[in-house]
Design a protein around this motif. Structure first.
Motif, PDB file in Angstrom:
ATOM      1  N   ASP A 192     -36.981  29.749  15.756  1.00 44.34           N
ATOM      2  CA  ASP A 192     -37.475  28.565  16.459  1.00 44.34           C
ATOM      3  C   ASP A 192     -38.612  27.898  15.686  1.00 44.34           C
ATOM      4  O   ASP A 192     -38.693  26.662  15.633  1.00 44.34           O
ATOM      5  N   ALA A 193     -39.496  28.714  15.078  1.00 50.37           N
ATOM      6  CA  ALA A 193     -40.615  28.143  14.335  1.00 50.37           C
ATOM      7  C   ALA A 193     -40.134  27.352  13.118  1.00 50.37           C
ATOM      8  O   ALA A 193     -40.615  26.242  12.853  1.00 50.37           O
ATOM      9  N   TYR A 194     -39.186  27.903  12.383  1.00 47.11           N
ATOM     10  CA  TYR A 194     -38.670  27.185  11.209  1.00 47.11           C
ATOM     11  C   TYR A 194     -37.893  25.931  11.623  1.00 47.11           C
ATOM     12  O   TYR A 194     -37.960  24.895  10.948  1.00 47.11           O
ATOM     13  N   ALA A 195     -37.119  26.008  12.726  1.00 47.04           N
ATOM     14  CA  ALA A 195     -36.394  24.829  13.194  1.00 47.04           C
ATOM     15  C   ALA A 195     -37.357  23.732  13.632  1.00 47.04           C
ATOM     16  O   ALA A 195     -37.123  22.536  13.382  1.00 47.04           O
ATOM     17  N   LEU A 196     -38.441  24.120  14.277  1.00 49.96           N
ATOM     18  CA  LEU A 196     -39.458  23.144  14.687  1.00 49.96           C
ATOM     19  C   LEU A 196     -40.095  22.482  13.468  1.00 49.96           C
ATOM     20  O   LEU A 196     -40.311  21.258  13.450  1.00 49.96           O
ATOM     21  N   TRP A 197     -40.411  23.271  12.438  1.00 47.78           N
ATOM     22  CA  TRP A 197     -41.043  22.722  11.240  1.00 47.78           C
ATOM     23  C   TRP A 197     -40.099  21.748  10.528  1.00 47.78           C
ATOM     24  O   TRP A 197     -40.527  20.697  10.049  1.00 47.78           O
ATOM     25  N   LEU A 248     -40.429  28.269  30.884  1.00 49.72           N
ATOM     26  CA  LEU A 248     -39.232  29.106  30.977  1.00 49.72           C
ATOM     27  C   LEU A 248     -37.966  28.410  30.498  1.00 49.72           C
ATOM     28  O   LEU A 248     -36.864  28.763  30.906  1.00 49.72           O
ATOM     29  N   VAL A 249     -38.130  27.418  29.632  1.00 50.37           N
ATOM     30  CA  VAL A 249     -36.980  26.782  28.998  1.00 50.37           C
ATOM     31  C   VAL A 249     -36.889  27.302  27.574  1.00 50.37           C
ATOM     32  O   VAL A 249     -37.895  27.305  26.854  1.00 50.37           O
ATOM     33  N   PRO A 250     -35.722  27.797  27.121  1.00 46.01           N
ATOM     34  CA  PRO A 250     -35.605  28.306  25.748  1.00 46.01           C
ATOM     35  C   PRO A 250     -36.049  27.277  24.718  1.00 46.01           C
ATOM     36  O   PRO A 250     -35.763  26.078  24.847  1.00 46.01           O
ATOM     37  N   ALA A 251     -36.737  27.768  23.687  1.00 38.33           N
ATOM     38  CA  ALA A 251     -37.309  26.864  22.688  1.00 38.33           C
ATOM     39  C   ALA A 251     -36.223  26.114  21.928  1.00 38.33           C
ATOM     40  O   ALA A 251     -36.368  24.925  21.634  1.00 38.33           O
ATOM     41  N   ASP A 252     -35.138  26.784  21.600  1.00 35.22           N
ATOM     42  CA  ASP A 252     -34.086  26.101  20.842  1.00 35.22           C
ATOM     43  C   ASP A 252     -33.427  25.011  21.669  1.00 35.22           C
ATOM     44  O   ASP A 252     -32.995  23.982  21.137  1.00 35.22           O
ATOM     45  N   ASN A 253     -33.359  25.195  22.997  1.00 37.66           N
ATOM     46  CA  ASN A 253     -32.824  24.140  23.856  1.00 37.66           C
ATOM     47  C   ASN A 253     -33.749  22.936  23.908  1.00 37.66           C
ATOM     48  O   ASN A 253     -33.290  21.786  23.967  1.00 37.66           O
ATOM     49  N   LEU A 254     -35.057  23.188  23.916  1.00 31.62           N
ATOM     50  CA  LEU A 254     -36.006  22.076  23.888  1.00 31.62           C
ATOM     51  C   LEU A 254     -35.874  21.278  22.585  1.00 31.62           C
ATOM     52  O   LEU A 254     -35.934  20.042  22.597  1.00 31.62           O
ATOM     53  N   ILE A 255     -35.716  21.997  21.471  1.00 33.64           N
ATOM     54  CA  ILE A 255     -35.548  21.298  20.192  1.00 33.64           C
ATOM     55  C   ILE A 255     -34.255  20.485  20.198  1.00 33.64           C
ATOM     56  O   ILE A 255     -34.220  19.333  19.742  1.00 33.64           O
ATOM     57  N   GLY A 256     -33.180  21.072  20.731  1.00 38.20           N
ATOM     58  CA  GLY A 256     -31.919  20.342  20.815  1.00 38.20           C
ATOM     59  C   GLY A 256     -32.021  19.118  21.714  1.00 38.20           C
ATOM     60  O   GLY A 256     -31.474  18.050  21.394  1.00 38.20           O
ATOM     61  N   PHE A 257     -32.720  19.236  22.849  1.00 39.66           N
ATOM     62  CA  PHE A 257     -32.910  18.094  23.743  1.00 39.66           C
ATOM     63  C   PHE A 257     -33.706  16.996  23.059  1.00 39.66           C
ATOM     64  O   PHE A 257     -33.389  15.803  23.191  1.00 39.66           O
ATOM     65  N   PHE A 258     -34.742  17.381  22.311  1.00 42.71           N
ATOM     66  CA  PHE A 258     -35.570  16.377  21.641  1.00 42.71           C
ATOM     67  C   PHE A 258     -34.758  15.646  20.565  1.00 42.71           C
ATOM     68  O   PHE A 258     -34.883  14.421  20.410  1.00 42.71           O
ATOM     69  N   GLY A 309     -33.527   2.883  22.430  1.00 43.55           N
ATOM     70  CA  GLY A 309     -34.533   2.535  23.419  1.00 43.55           C
ATOM     71  C   GLY A 309     -35.611   3.574  23.602  1.00 43.55           C
ATOM     72  O   GLY A 309     -36.651   3.277  24.211  1.00 43.55           O
ATOM     73  N   PHE A 310     -35.382   4.776  23.123  1.00 42.75           N
ATOM     74  CA  PHE A 310     -36.417   5.817  23.214  1.00 42.75           C
ATOM     75  C   PHE A 310     -37.122   5.949  21.865  1.00 42.75           C
ATOM     76  O   PHE A 310     -36.474   6.106  20.827  1.00 42.75           O
ATOM     77  N   SER A 311     -38.418   5.883  21.896  1.00 40.26           N
ATOM     78  CA  SER A 311     -39.216   5.993  20.670  1.00 40.26           C
ATOM     79  C   SER A 311     -40.073   7.245  20.726  1.00 40.26           C
ATOM     80  O   SER A 311     -40.674   7.564  21.768  1.00 40.26           O
ATOM     81  N   VAL A 312     -40.122   7.945  19.608  1.00 31.74           N
ATOM     82  CA  VAL A 312     -40.916   9.168  19.511  1.00 31.74           C
ATOM     83  C   VAL A 312     -42.385   8.802  19.424  1.00 31.74           C
ATOM     84  O   VAL A 312     -42.786   7.947  18.627  1.00 31.74           O
ATOM     85  N   THR A 313     -43.183   9.448  20.232  1.00 32.29           N
ATOM     86  CA  THR A 313     -44.626   9.207  20.243  1.00 32.29           C
ATOM     87  C   THR A 313     -45.371  10.498  19.922  1.00 32.29           C
ATOM     88  O   THR A 313     -44.795  11.595  19.918  1.00 32.29           O
ATOM     89  N   THR A 314     -46.651  10.356  19.655  1.00 27.35           N
ATOM     90  CA  THR A 314     -47.486  11.525  19.361  1.00 27.35           C
ATOM     91  C   THR A 314     -47.535  12.477  20.549  1.00 27.35           C
ATOM     92  O   THR A 314     -47.530  13.703  20.392  1.00 27.35           O
ATOM     93  N   ARG A 315     -47.537  11.911  21.744  1.00 27.67           N
ATOM     94  CA  ARG A 315     -47.609  12.748  22.934  1.00 27.67           C
ATOM     95  C   ARG A 315     -46.368  13.616  23.071  1.00 27.67           C
ATOM     96  O   ARG A 315     -46.451  14.803  23.387  1.00 27.67           O
ATOM     97  N   THR A 316     -45.181  13.023  22.849  1.00 27.21           N
ATOM     98  CA  THR A 316     -43.952  13.801  22.992  1.00 27.21           C
ATOM     99  C   THR A 316     -43.839  14.881  21.911  1.00 27.21           C
ATOM    100  O   THR A 316     -43.434  16.011  22.184  1.00 27.21           O
ATOM    101  N   VAL A 317     -44.226  14.554  20.682  1.00 24.70           N
ATOM    102  CA  VAL A 317     -44.168  15.555  19.606  1.00 24.70           C
ATOM    103  C   VAL A 317     -45.163  16.681  19.875  1.00 24.70           C
ATOM    104  O   VAL A 317     -44.863  17.864  19.678  1.00 24.70           O
ATOM    105  N   ASN A 318     -46.336  16.316  20.345  1.00 22.97           N
ATOM    106  CA  ASN A 318     -47.350  17.338  20.651  1.00 22.97           C
ATOM    107  C   ASN A 318     -46.867  18.251  21.769  1.00 22.97           C
ATOM    108  O   ASN A 318     -47.048  19.479  21.716  1.00 22.97           O
ATOM    109  N   ALA A 319     -46.229  17.677  22.792  1.00 24.18           N
ATOM    110  CA  ALA A 319     -45.693  18.502  23.881  1.00 24.18           C
ATOM    111  C   ALA A 319     -44.591  19.420  23.372  1.00 24.18           C
ATOM    112  O   ALA A 319     -44.497  20.590  23.786  1.00 24.18           O
ATOM    113  N   LEU A 320     -43.749  18.920  22.486  1.00 22.16           N
ATOM    114  CA  LEU A 320     -42.684  19.748  21.927  1.00 22.16           C
ATOM    115  C   LEU A 320     -43.247  20.911  21.122  1.00 22.16           C
ATOM    116  O   LEU A 320     -42.811  22.065  21.259  1.00 22.16           O
ATOM    117  N   VAL A 321     -44.236  20.635  20.273  1.00 25.21           N
ATOM    118  CA  VAL A 321     -44.809  21.679  19.418  1.00 25.21           C
ATOM    119  C   VAL A 321     -45.475  22.753  20.268  1.00 25.21           C
ATOM    120  O   VAL A 321     -45.299  23.959  20.040  1.00 25.21           O
TER     121      VAL A 321
END
Length: 634
Positions: free
Chosen positions: A204-209, A163-173, A181-193
């Protein structure tokens, strides 16, 4: 504040009205149920007693603000009733699950703190994300002022929160990616997708891509095949085939090999947008790589390609599966056979596929066999091959029906093999099948085309004997045959016979017979009788044919023309009344076109057998305007 106050009031009220010591009243969920069941005023339900568990997305701090109490059971029951308004979850109480843990969510505060996640800050971040709408700038400023310490577990928990808007999740990421100090990992990208793909907004789909492409360019070894497949699936759902193909083409740039799902989802995305040419190219790559999905998905690919008139490519997919001793669902195979029968060059492929039917599958494969017979008769004109296949069906199955026999009978009749056609109809009757009106009509058409009207009439008698009502096509076939032989009396008599047998002739039937009477028989009197008959039946004859009757009548009334009027046209005068100086004026209204000198009816015959008389009709309609043209003696 209001939650704390309400909690305290409810707690003290519970203590006030409790007449039994808490430790004796409730010690566990099982003792509570046992005590209630003993009371005559209460009946325990058969199903486990349900309590409200705290929403795992928000972890309240009320328990730390309340003074300790020796009645921990009552306190936990009260605190469990004050859950989040965003969602309520009911879980049964049992010895294994005491109500503090919900299925699919871990709400143990100790475990969260052990993983390095600050519960208070997690709640604050989720509250901002769920209430900030599309204000991306305000999100980043809010996060920056919170002094968050980010790690993989914290980011994943935020991304996996529903129940979190997708565009907000993309902005947070994006904001988290910029934090040192924060490194992007496969797990975090997979959770975002996965989280963003729950949304069905194209934006949202085009912004994610775009974000995934940026991650793939700057971070090595983070993306994988599953992440890209999820994106292709999302674009397929949204009907964006070109975007799905773009993701598919990026596999090579990131050093990945597409798997079977990659090919399948890309083909699905393209076929949903009817981009079948590109889908065929992706299908070719799939076959070259030998990476085929399961049989159900292969069946879908075959059906999509057939809908896009790509039966050849679908057949290649079928052959690849056959080599592996795997076969798609029967509905896809039948659809492929029907599609192959639509083209002359692919019928042989359909014939080859029939050999793969065996046992029970062959027993119920009537439709595919019938489709092949139809294709052989109508497309490739291979009537002999269709006949052999029909006999093979009789011998080994599946049992042919009326449709299969009718296709072969029609093909033989059009080829002029009337004896074979009659034998086939007799074979049809010997197998307990009753020839329908179509069967008799095609045989009569074959006889009429060859001028054998007596044989056609005998077949008509058989049709009348076996069917109470015939089709207008049946009579039209014989009427046309009589008109070709210029036996107009029989044609007119057959027209009357139609009405006696309950078949009403239509306007087209009358019109063509009147045209034959005027152009070939020059019998305007019989044509006028048919015209009056049409009026009585409520049918309307167009003005062009009416003018034709009037023209023939005027020709016969001309001096010297009515004395010896031949039935043919070869002895007609070379220049009818509408010709002047060896040239004939005609054409569409408002224009005049010159023709070489010829007979009026010879000109009609030159135009063709379809009764297209444009030049003659325009002359008739304009004869009043051409009254100044002097008449010629015939």
């Amino acid at each position: 504040m209001w939650r704390s106050a309400t909690f305290s009031l409810f707690k003290h009220a519970a203590k006030k009205f409790c007449t039994v010591h808490n430790n004796g009243l409730v010690r566990s969920s099982s003792s509570l149920l046992a005590l209630v069941s003993k009371s005559p005023h209460f009946s325990t339900p058969n199903k486990p007693f349900l309590v409200l568990s705290q929403n795992p997305r928000f972890f309240s701090n009320l328990s730390h603000d309340i003074d300790g109490d020796d009645d921990s059971t009552v306190e936990s029951a009260i605190s469990s009733s004050f859950e989040s308004e965003e969602g309520r979850h009911f879980y049964p109480i049992s010895d294994e699950n005491d109500g503090t843990r919900g299925e699919g969510f871990e709400v143990d505060g100790d475990k969260i703190e052990g993983s390095g996640v600050d519960v208070d800050k997690l709640e604050s971040v989720l509250s901002i994300l769920q209430s900030s709408g599309d204000a991306v700038g305000s999100l980043e400023s809010s996060f920056s002022s919170m002094g968050l310490i980010l790690n993989e577990e914290f980011v994943v928990r935020v991304l996996e929160t529903p129940l979190v808007p997708a565009d907000n999740l993309i902005g947070f990421f994006k904001w988290a990616w910029k934090i040192p100090g924060f490194s992007v990992t496969t797990r975090t990208v997979n959770a975002l997708v996965r989280a963003v793909c729950q949304s069905l907004r194209k934006k949202d789909a085009y912004a994610l891509w775009d974000l995934v492409k940026e991650i793939g360019e700057k971070e090595n070894g983070v993306l994988n095949v599953d992440i890209l497949n999820e994106l292709i699936t999302q674009f397929a759902k949204l009907g964006k085939g070109k975007a799905g193909l773009e993701v598919f083409n990026a596999f090579g740039a990131y050093g990945f090999e597409p798997n079977a799902d990659s090919y399948y989802f890309t083909i699905e995305a393209l076929c949903r947008r009817s981009i079948f040419d590109w889908a065929s190219s992706v299908c070719e790559k799939m076959l070259n790589a030998g990476s085929l999905p399961d049989v159900e998905k292969v069946g879908n690919i075959i059906s999509w390609l057939c809908k896009g008139s790509k039966a050849k490519d679908a057949y290649l997919v079928y052959l690849s599966m056959r080599e592996k001793k795997k076969y798609p669902p029967k509905r896809s195979i039948n659809f492929l056979i029907v599609s192959l029968c639509r083209e002359d060059e692919t019928i042989s492929m359909a014939v080859d596929m029939l050999d793969d039917f065996s046992g029970e599958d062959r027993k119920y494969a009537i439709k595919p066999y019938t489709s092949v017979i139809r294709g052989l008769c109508r497309r490739s004109k291979d009537v002999d091959g269709a006949k052999r296949l029909l006999l093979k069906m009789i011998e080994a199955g599946p049992p042919p029906g009326n449709a299969a026999f009718n296709f072969v009978i029609s093909g033989l009749s059009k080829a002029g093999e009337m004896e074979e056609a009659m034998k086939m109809m007799n074979l049809m009757e010997s197998r307990g099948l009753k020839p329908d009106v179509y069967s008799y009509s095609v045989i009569m058409s074959g006889y009429a085309t060859g001028g054998m009207m007596e044989e056609a009439c005998r077949v008509l008698s058989l049709a009348k004997k076996n069917h109470s009502k015939l089709s207008p096509v049946t009579y039209h076939t014989l009427i046309r045959g009589y008109c070709k032989l210029e036996e107009f009396d029989k044609a007119v008599a057959l027209l009357g016979e139609m009405k006696d047998h309950g078949v009403q002739p239509n306007t087209d039937e009358y019109s063509k017979l009147i045209q034959s009477l005027c152009l070939k028989g020059l019998d305007w009197k019989a044509a006028e009788k048919l015209l009056e008959e049409m009026k009585d039946n409520g049918l309307y004859l167009n003005g062009v044919t009416r003018s034709l009757i009037r023209a023939v009548k005027e020709l016969e009334e001309e001096e010297g023309l009515a004395t010896e009027m031949p039935c043919g046209v070869s002895q007609l005068a070379p220049n009818p009344p509408w010709c002047y100086d060896g040239r004939m004026r005609s054409g569409s209204r408002g224009s005049r076109v010159l023709f070489p000198p010829m007979s009026l009816f010879d000109q009609v015959f030159i135009i063709g057998d379809d009764w297209v008389f444009t030049a003659l009709f325009d002359l008739i309609e304009q004869q009043a305007e051409w009254s100044s043209v002097p008449e010629l003696n015939v």
